[in-house]
Design a protein around this motif. Structure first.
Motif, mmCIF file in Angstrom:
data_model
loop_
_atom_site.group_PDB
_atom_site.id
_atom_site.type_symbol
_atom_site.label_atom_id
_atom_site.label_comp_id
_atom_site.label_asym_id
_atom_site.label_seq_id
_atom_site.Cartn_x
_atom_site.Cartn_y
_atom_site.Cartn_z
ATOM 1 N N THR A 187 9.546 22.779 49.089
ATOM 2 C CA THR A 187 10.382 23.761 49.778
ATOM 3 C C THR A 187 11.599 23.096 50.395
ATOM 4 N N ALA A 188 11.415 21.915 51.000
ATOM 5 C CA ALA A 188 12.542 21.210 51.609
ATOM 6 C C ALA A 188 13.574 20.833 50.550
ATOM 7 N N ASN B 76 15.427 24.018 49.431
ATOM 8 C CA ASN B 76 16.440 24.438 50.390
ATOM 9 C C ASN B 76 17.653 23.513 50.363
ATOM 10 N N LEU C 64 17.291 30.314 53.538
ATOM 11 C CA LEU C 64 16.553 29.165 54.043
ATOM 12 C C LEU C 64 15.412 29.599 54.954
ATOM 13 N N THR C 65 15.677 30.560 55.814
ATOM 14 C CA THR C 65 14.621 31.067 56.701
ATOM 15 C C THR C 65 13.499 31.707 55.897
ATOM 16 N N ASN D 249 12.572 31.037 52.816
ATOM 17 C CA ASN D 249 11.785 29.996 52.164
ATOM 18 C C ASN D 249 10.869 29.284 53.146
ATOM 19 N N GLN D 250 11.347 29.072 54.350
ATOM 20 C CA GLN D 250 10.528 28.402 55.360
ATOM 21 C C GLN D 250 9.321 29.254 55.752
ATOM 22 N N THR E 87 13.619 22.281 57.238
ATOM 23 C CA THR E 87 12.457 22.761 56.486
ATOM 24 C C THR E 87 11.319 21.757 56.564
#
Length: 346
Positions: free
Chosen positions: A175-176, A179, A207-208, A210-211, A272
């Motif tokens: 995920t990081a 992003n 981004l939010t 995905n986090q 992230t």
């Protein structure tokens, strides 16, 4: 900024099928251990399938090489467990059957960690050599997870506790990086001044989102099985809206064209990464997510994020036109401030 208030974050992920992800984490599977030596097979089974209370999960199955062809099920992963560096004729036959059947598999040499035992042979997908498999070594857990795609890893972690840490780490890492990659692609577009502000707002939302999905998957990998809304509410309570807002505010670094691209990508990665590390500690160990722990994780992530940013930007810009040329092309499609309507002919 108001669109990212805590009360509205559910709408950010409303288009994600959380029930499907949850169902993936509860899908039955078979982790098949093939061994000629029954004692080796049972030790591998106990190491990989241990569950609280001292029992072994039924999803981890040990079989003799001669029975593999007759099995009615398709295994998620096959572990060829052996006490020698070279596979026997019977075990090679199993390996060939896995290849023909397109079954992911790995070779596990038990009782040795010599370079020869660990060296992968021709056509092997993966090989691990370990002295002790009762306390499943990290290399073995990583090798198993590497053979599994997508959310099937959630099912392994949810059922088999020894896999939870490595699966959570994989989710955070992916995920990081995703992003960071997103920040690169939008950041390059933002070097065109007229597009800068709206793309930064889009960054905040993506981004939010995905986090939050990352946190949901970590909770599922930890064995949680509450309703999606209940888990999301708890996750938001754990991380707090304040951290989300701080990370969103830092995206404003991207408003500085070109010069702000590396920091922006690094921040997308680090924010992230920090959130993922904090949620992993909470989901697996019950640790409180504090400002101090998040600051520590963010510092770790920034170092990694800067390196990744330089790498990603180098890869992308090698085939991307310069911002000046892109801006000149775009200007051709925009109205000119000094242009005047043509003078009518007499």
């Amino acid at each position: 900024m108001s669109s990212l208030k805590l009360a509205n974050l559910w709408r950010v992920i409303s288009d994600v099928d959380l029930e499907r992800i949850r169902a993936s984490a509860r899908t039955p599977f078979e982790l098949l251990v093939v061994a000629e030596d029954a004692s080796i097979g049972e030790r591998v089974r106990a190491g990989l399938g241990a569950v609280p209370g001292g029992s072994v999960h039924p999803y981890v199955v040990v079989v003799d090489p001669d029975t593999v062809r007759q099995r009615p099920t398709t295994p998620l992963v096959v572990v060829l467990a052996t006490g020698t560096a070279e596979l026997s004729v019977r075990m090679k036959a199993v390996d060939e059957h896995c290849i023909r059947s397109h079954w992911p598999r790995l070779t596990l040499v038990v009782g040795s960690e010599t370079p020869d035992a660990a060296a992968r042979r021709v056509a092997e997908q993966a090989r691990v050599a370990a002295l002790d498999v009762m306390n499943a070594p990290r290399a073995l857990l990583l090798a198993v997870i590497a053979q599994v795609e997508g959310d099937a890893r959630l099912a392994i972690a949810a059922a088999l506790p020894v896999f939870r840490q490595v699966v959570a780490e994989a989710i955070v890492d992916e995920t990081a990086k995703a992003n960071a990659s997103f920040a690169v692609t939008t950041g390059l577009a933002e070097t065109i001044p007229v597009l800068t502000a709206p793309l930064n707002l889009g960054d905040m939302i993506v981004l939010t989102k995905n986090q939050l999905i990352m946190g949901y998957k970590i909770a599922l990998a930890a064995g949680r099985n509450d309703s999606p809304r209940s888990m999301m509410t708890e996750i938001l309570g754990v991380i707090g809206g304040g951290f989300l807002f701080r990370q969103v505010a830092r995206q404003l670094v991207g408003l500085i064209p070109v010069a702000g691209l590396v920091p922006k990508v690094a921040i997308a990665y680090a924010g992230t990464y920090a959130m993922g590390r904090g949620l992993t500690a909470w989901a697996l160990g019950g640790a409180e997510v504090t400002a101090e722990s998040l600051s520590r994780y963010t510092a770790e992530g920034l170092d990694q994020g800067r390196q990744l940013a330089q790498q990603l930007i180098g890869q992308v810009t090698s085939g991307v036109p310069s911002p000046a040329r892109s801006w000149q092309r775009l200007r051709g499609w925009l109205p000119s401030r000094t242009s005047r309507p043509p003078t009518p002919k007499a």
